[in-house]
Write a protein that holds these residues in place. Structure first.
Motif, PDB file in Angstrom:
ATOM      1  N   UNK A  66       0.832  -1.207   0.000  1.00  0.00           N
ATOM      2  CA  UNK A  66       0.000   0.000   0.000  1.00  0.00           C
ATOM      3  C   UNK A  66       0.868   1.260   0.000  1.00  0.00           C
ATOM      4  N   UNK A  67       1.943   1.206   0.767  1.00  0.00           N
ATOM      5  CA  UNK A  67       2.847   2.365   0.848  1.00  0.00           C
ATOM      6  C   UNK A  67       3.533   2.614  -0.504  1.00  0.00           C
ATOM      7  N   UNK A  68       3.952   1.524  -1.130  1.00  0.00           N
ATOM      8  CA  UNK A  68       4.598   1.645  -2.449  1.00  0.00           C
ATOM      9  C   UNK A  68       3.636   2.258  -3.458  1.00  0.00           C
ATOM     10  N   UNK A  69       2.394   1.818  -3.396  1.00  0.00           N
ATOM     11  CA  UNK A  69       1.383   2.340  -4.338  1.00  0.00           C
ATOM     12  C   UNK A  69       1.194   3.840  -4.110  1.00  0.00           C
ATOM     13  N   UNK A  70       1.096   4.232  -2.860  1.00  0.00           N
ATOM     14  CA  UNK A  70       0.855   5.655  -2.562  1.00  0.00           C
ATOM     15  C   UNK A  70       2.019   6.516  -3.074  1.00  0.00           C
ATOM     16  N   UNK A  71       3.247   6.033  -2.854  1.00  0.00           N
ATOM     17  CA  UNK A  71       4.420   6.796  -3.337  1.00  0.00           C
ATOM     18  C   UNK A  71       4.430   6.938  -4.851  1.00  0.00           C
ATOM     19  N   UNK A 131     -13.245  -9.244  -8.970  1.00  0.00           N
ATOM     20  CA  UNK A 131     -12.265  -9.724  -7.984  1.00  0.00           C
ATOM     21  C   UNK A 131     -10.886  -9.951  -8.601  1.00  0.00           C
ATOM     22  N   UNK A 132     -10.728  -9.677  -9.895  1.00  0.00           N
ATOM     23  CA  UNK A 132      -9.427  -9.908 -10.535  1.00  0.00           C
ATOM     24  C   UNK A 132      -8.383  -8.876 -10.114  1.00  0.00           C
ATOM     25  N   UNK A 133      -8.851  -7.709  -9.709  1.00  0.00           N
ATOM     26  CA  UNK A 133      -7.904  -6.643  -9.344  1.00  0.00           C
ATOM     27  C   UNK A 133      -7.415  -6.858  -7.911  1.00  0.00           C
ATOM     28  N   UNK A 134      -6.084  -6.877  -7.774  1.00  0.00           N
ATOM     29  CA  UNK A 134      -5.473  -7.038  -6.442  1.00  0.00           C
ATOM     30  C   UNK A 134      -4.528  -5.853  -6.217  1.00  0.00           C
ATOM     31  N   UNK A 135      -4.081  -5.698  -4.976  1.00  0.00           N
ATOM     32  CA  UNK A 135      -3.129  -4.609  -4.683  1.00  0.00           C
ATOM     33  C   UNK A 135      -1.855  -4.760  -5.505  1.00  0.00           C
TER      34      UNK A 135
END
Ligand code: 13P
Ligand code: SF4
Length: 300
Positions: A4-9, A262-266
């Motif tokens: 989640x942190x990587x995505x936000x950055x 449901x195919x989309x994941x973090x």
């Protein structure tokens, strides 16, 4: 570093916005800048100042974002996330239907491909279909309503008007049966039953409220009621429970799970931002035509 942190950055570095539909898995909803229904997501896509839209939903929704924001890069974390209902009618099917009903106007549910939208006069979502039918058509006009027969039947009853219908349907909502209502009512007799208009008519006829996913969110958040039986794809329960910790929510039918949603994941969201893939491409000519029907919808 956590996913989640990587995505936000990375989202900040790319000046991206993450839009997620109410049926996405909890992790994806929690990372999104905006979670909503097809109408809300279209509005966000048309207004965003971001350069990149990461669309966590199904393909027709990402295409709609591209049509409304053609200058932006629209990414879909898993391009296989389709909508079987949207694939039940092709542009050629619609052209043929129109040829058989010359003079009729065409109303397309937003759950359609860009090519189909390019063939229709006006678009609608489950959240605005009634308003669009009442406001965007003359009283004596014949209307072709495609592709969802159940949404069309429900709106037809509400507005007292017949439509020329296409026999499409949502396989996920079709799994919700009247017997589910009988059972859940017995188990939770004070709970209100709220269902989506994509459900079969025998189900919408029995429900207390028939609402789009955002309509459900608004209704349960604003009303004084404390218990609700929710008749739609079960992914929405996460958002309803998160926003209303003092209320009880029960799925009307545990089988109502949309595999595509449901195919989309973090992880896929992260890869999408890292590799700038998969980009949603819609030909310019299709965008120009499809945009008209979406703009009429958004201006109503
Ligand atoms: P909503 O616009 O109500 O979110 O519905 C979209 C959809 O695909 C329902 O199955
Ligand atoms: Fe399509 Fe039904 Fe899935 Fe919605 S829930 S995206 S209509 S298959």
């Amino acid at each position: 570093m956590e996913l989640a942190e990587k995505i936000i950055r990375l989202k900040k570095a790319r000046n991206a916005v993450i839009l997620a539909h109410n049926y996405q898995i909890p992790d994806v909803q929690d990372i999104a800048d905006y979670v909503g229904d097809s109408l809300g997501l279209s509005m966000q896509a048309s207004r965003t100042k971001a350069d990149v839209i990461v669309f966590c939903g199904v393909y027709f929704m990402a295409e709609t974002a591209k049509i409304l924001s053609p200058d932006k890069i629209v990414l879909i974390p898993d391009r296989k996330a389709g909508c079987p209902m949207a694939d039940m009618i092709t542009a050629e099917d619609l052209r043929r239907l129109k040829a058989g009903h010359r003079g009729a106007k065409t109303l397309c549910y937003v759950n359609t491909t860009a090519e189909v939208k390019a063939e229709c006069d006006v678009c609608c979502t489950s959240g605005n279909a009634e308003r669009i039918v009442r406001g965007a058509f003359n009283k004596d006009e014949e209307i072709i309503f495609a592709p969802d027969q159940y949404l069309a039947q429900y709106i037809s009853k509400k507005v007292g008007r017949e439509f020329i219908m296409w026999k499409g349907y949502c396989p996920t909502h079709l799994k919700i049966l009247p017997e589910d209502i009988d059972r859940e009512r017995r188990l939770h007799h004070v709970a209100e039953i709220i269902v989506h208009p994509e459900c079969r008519s025998s189900v919408t006829d029995m429900a207390d409220e028939v609402l789009s996913t955002e309509g459900m969110y608004r209704y349960v958040t604003e009303t004084d009621g404390k218990e609700f039986i929710i008749g739609t794809e079960t992914g929405i329960l996460h958002r309803l429970r998160k926003a209303n910790p003092d209320k009880m929510f029960y799925p009307l039918c545990e089988r109502a799970v949309c595999p595509n949603m449901k195919l989309t994941t973090l992880e896929k969201v992260l890869w999408s931002l890292e590799d700038m893939k998969d980009e949603v491409i819609v030909p310019e000519e299709t965008i120009a035509k499809a945009r008209k029907s979406l703009e009429i919808m958004l201006n109503h």
